[in-house]
Design a protein around this motif. Sequence first.
Motif, PDB file in Angstrom:
ATOM      1  N   TRP A 147       0.865  -1.191   0.000  1.00  0.00           N
ATOM      2  CA  TRP A 147       0.000   0.000   0.000  1.00  0.00           C
ATOM      3  C   TRP A 147       0.900   1.239   0.000  1.00  0.00           C
ATOM      4  CZ3 TRP A 147      -1.105   2.563   5.135  1.00  0.00           C
ATOM      5  CH2 TRP A 147      -1.798   3.765   4.960  1.00  0.00           C
ATOM      6  N   THR A 148       0.669   2.126  -0.957  1.00  0.00           N
ATOM      7  CA  THR A 148       1.411   3.380  -1.056  1.00  0.00           C
ATOM      8  C   THR A 148       0.444   4.539  -0.876  1.00  0.00           C
ATOM      9  OG1 THR A 148       3.065   2.452  -2.569  1.00  0.00           O
ATOM     10  CG2 THR A 148       2.816   4.841  -2.553  1.00  0.00           C
ATOM     11  N   THR A 149       0.820   5.481  -0.026  1.00  0.00           N
ATOM     12  CA  THR A 149      -0.009   6.666   0.188  1.00  0.00           C
ATOM     13  C   THR A 149       0.799   7.913  -0.135  1.00  0.00           C
ATOM     14  OG1 THR A 149      -1.439   7.839   1.754  1.00  0.00           O
ATOM     15  CG2 THR A 149       0.551   6.811   2.657  1.00  0.00           C
ATOM     16  N   LEU A 164      -2.719   0.439  -4.248  1.00  0.00           N
ATOM     17  CA  LEU A 164      -2.492  -0.939  -3.834  1.00  0.00           C
ATOM     18  C   LEU A 164      -1.896  -1.712  -4.998  1.00  0.00           C
ATOM     19  CD1 LEU A 164      -5.859  -1.701  -1.992  1.00  0.00           C
ATOM     20  CD2 LEU A 164      -3.621  -1.441  -0.903  1.00  0.00           C
ATOM     21  N   ARG A 165      -0.779  -2.392  -4.751  1.00  0.00           N
ATOM     22  CA  ARG A 165      -0.177  -3.262  -5.772  1.00  0.00           C
ATOM     23  C   ARG A 165      -0.094  -4.661  -5.210  1.00  0.00           C
ATOM     24  NH1 ARG A 165       2.344  -1.185 -10.251  1.00  0.00           N
ATOM     25  NH2 ARG A 165       3.951  -2.796 -10.268  1.00  0.00           N
ATOM     26  N   THR A 166      -0.747  -5.596  -5.893  1.00  0.00           N
ATOM     27  CA  THR A 166      -0.842  -6.971  -5.405  1.00  0.00           C
ATOM     28  C   THR A 166      -0.287  -7.938  -6.440  1.00  0.00           C
ATOM     29  OG1 THR A 166      -2.824  -6.480  -4.105  1.00  0.00           O
ATOM     30  CG2 THR A 166      -2.398  -8.792  -4.625  1.00  0.00           C
ATOM     31  N   THR A 167       0.599  -8.814  -5.994  1.00  0.00           N
ATOM     32  CA  THR A 167       1.055  -9.927  -6.821  1.00  0.00           C
ATOM     33  C   THR A 167       0.135 -11.105  -6.553  1.00  0.00           C
ATOM     34  OG1 THR A 167       3.357  -9.177  -6.711  1.00  0.00           O
ATOM     35  CG2 THR A 167       2.970 -11.469  -7.364  1.00  0.00           C
ATOM     36  N   LEU A 168      -0.615 -11.522  -7.573  1.00  0.00           N
ATOM     37  CA  LEU A 168      -1.550 -12.628  -7.411  1.00  0.00           C
ATOM     38  C   LEU A 168      -0.801 -13.960  -7.451  1.00  0.00           C
ATOM     39  CD1 LEU A 168      -4.443 -11.389  -9.740  1.00  0.00           C
ATOM     40  CD2 LEU A 168      -4.271 -11.166  -7.254  1.00  0.00           C
ATOM     41  N   ASN A 169      -1.158 -14.843  -6.526  1.00  0.00           N
ATOM     42  CA  ASN A 169      -0.537 -16.175  -6.464  1.00  0.00           C
ATOM     43  C   ASN A 169      -1.437 -17.089  -5.649  1.00  0.00           C
ATOM     44  OD1 ASN A 169      -0.035 -15.376  -3.743  1.00  0.00           O
ATOM     45  ND2 ASN A 169       1.963 -14.510  -4.345  1.00  0.00           N
ATOM     46  N   VAL A 305      -1.893  -6.637  -9.925  1.00  0.00           N
ATOM     47  CA  VAL A 305      -3.083  -5.788  -9.957  1.00  0.00           C
ATOM     48  C   VAL A 305      -2.772  -4.481  -9.237  1.00  0.00           C
ATOM     49  CG1 VAL A 305      -5.475  -5.539  -9.193  1.00  0.00           C
ATOM     50  CG2 VAL A 305      -4.676  -7.733 -10.074  1.00  0.00           C
ATOM     51  N   THR A 306      -3.118  -3.372  -9.854  1.00  0.00           N
ATOM     52  CA  THR A 306      -2.936  -2.045  -9.254  1.00  0.00           C
ATOM     53  C   THR A 306      -4.299  -1.413  -9.049  1.00  0.00           C
ATOM     54  OG1 THR A 306      -0.794  -1.756 -10.361  1.00  0.00           O
ATOM     55  CG2 THR A 306      -1.886   0.220  -9.530  1.00  0.00           C
ATOM     56  N   GLN A 307      -4.634  -1.127  -7.797  1.00  0.00           N
ATOM     57  CA  GLN A 307      -5.890  -0.447  -7.461  1.00  0.00           C
ATOM     58  C   GLN A 307      -5.553   0.955  -6.954  1.00  0.00           C
ATOM     59  OE1 GLN A 307      -6.881  -4.227  -5.143  1.00  0.00           O
ATOM     60  NE2 GLN A 307      -8.920  -3.326  -5.392  1.00  0.00           N
ATOM     61  N   VAL A 308      -6.290   1.945  -7.441  1.00  0.00           N
ATOM     62  CA  VAL A 308      -5.968   3.335  -7.137  1.00  0.00           C
ATOM     63  C   VAL A 308      -7.215   4.078  -6.676  1.00  0.00           C
ATOM     64  CG1 VAL A 308      -5.209   5.519  -8.138  1.00  0.00           C
ATOM     65  CG2 VAL A 308      -4.035   3.411  -8.760  1.00  0.00           C
ATOM     66  N   ALA A 309      -7.063   4.874  -5.628  1.00  0.00           N
ATOM     67  CA  ALA A 309      -8.122   5.781  -5.159  1.00  0.00           C
ATOM     68  C   ALA A 309      -7.564   7.196  -5.173  1.00  0.00           C
ATOM     69  CB  ALA A 309      -8.588   5.402  -3.761  1.00  0.00           C
ATOM     70  N   ILE A 310      -8.174   8.062  -5.982  1.00  0.00           N
ATOM     71  CA  ILE A 310      -7.760   9.459  -6.102  1.00  0.00           C
ATOM     72  C   ILE A 310      -8.789  10.323  -5.379  1.00  0.00           C
ATOM     73  CG2 ILE A 310      -7.129  11.301  -7.683  1.00  0.00           C
ATOM     74  CD1 ILE A 310      -5.451   8.831  -8.160  1.00  0.00           C
ATOM     75  N   ASP A 311      -8.374  10.988  -4.319  1.00  0.00           N
ATOM     76  CA  ASP A 311      -9.307  11.849  -3.591  1.00  0.00           C
ATOM     77  C   ASP A 311      -9.519  13.175  -4.308  1.00  0.00           C
ATOM     78  OD1 ASP A 311      -9.772  10.048  -1.544  1.00  0.00           O
ATOM     79  OD2 ASP A 311      -8.078  10.764  -0.348  1.00  0.00           O
ATOM     80  N   GLY A 312     -10.691  13.776  -4.104  1.00  0.00           N
ATOM     81  CA  GLY A 312     -10.996  15.054  -4.724  1.00  0.00           C
ATOM     82  C   GLY A 312     -12.119  15.766  -4.001  1.00  0.00           C
TER      83      GLY A 312
END
Length: 395
Positions: A147-149, A164-169, A305-312
């Motif tokens: 998780w990167t903020t 969020l960057r997840t390596t699926l396995n 998988v990269t999941q991103v949330a951009i606040d505004g």
Amino acid sequence: MKKALLLIILPVLTIAAISCSKKSGSDNLPEPVITGITTDYGGKAIAGKPVQLNGTNFSSKITDVEVLMGVGLDSKALEVTEATETKIVFIAPTIERNQVKIRVSIKGKESRSVMLEFTEEEKPWDDTPTIVLEGAKTVTIREGVEWTTFHGMWEGQIRNINILRTTLNEHNRIGIYYNYSDENLMDLDQKCEYLDALVGTNGPMACCHYVRVDGQTMRIARENDPSEYFVYNCALTIDDNVPAIVKVKDNFDAASLPNKTIGVGGPLLVYEGEIQSYPEENTADFLKETHPRTAIGISKDGKTVTQVAIDGRWDRSTADERAIGMQSALLAKFMRGMGCYSAMNMDGGGGTAMWVYGQGNSRNIVNHVSENRWDWNGTKLRATGNTIYIRSDLK
């Protein structure tokens, strides 16, 4: 006789004057000038891939613009996908030789020709992110899940971004969960707690998108649903922990897909490594405007998988509590810069939220949800029908 003759001549002279005036206006248009060619292949083109012409005296109205190759009866107009006053993007044609002369026509006013060279070798794909967020903090939640903020300046504005960057396995598995009726499972944190998830974000809009989970249709498309391609033009599919982002025409087209799990959304941001663009006149206002946004991207091999949330919608007087959001075009650039070979937009606005086990506020929400409006650290969530989650047996 002279008076009669004069009456006949005057209207003819007036028409001629008008005709000359129109011609003069066209002649006065500045000549378009091509100053350079930009591609992902060192300025060379590959058939079917985008080419950017740099120059001056272009037009931002795509209907005014033509990119031409050949002359006379052999002249052919190429597909233009983007236009501004200083750049034109078009799709390279298929030709039998290794170079071709092209020129730009703006309302019929043509530039001088330039040589476009072709290559058969594509640039090797690299999933490594090219965007650097100065001051970002990264935490390893579990093996293969980071998780990167980030809160700071990017692209000239203050942003609040969570990634969020997840390596699926065999340990980390992705899924879509749908529930839009049980009041105890409406919010993102309720869904993630119920699923015993490790991380999760909101998914596609539950109000108007087709959803299938593990072979069961959870939401069908209403017949009166709009099917504009820029809103419903892609779907996240999942089969045996292998995600993909595919193009679809609309909800009904997606319903015919054979995949076990499907979530329709849009717009498509990145496809086969290329940022997607849409004609200005066919783009909905909410895509052009700056809003909170959620997106998901997938690496070329489908394992990251990269999941991103951009606040505004945070325009507070203090920079520590400010976040401008993004336009969809800028979000596409961001996802491509995060190394995503494919990426799509999810539900945004007040629905944008990211849940990380053991992090964030009392509800494990790590971003600043715009539903709270005046409370930067508020815990209010908008009910969300879909959740894209990661479960891990290492939790």
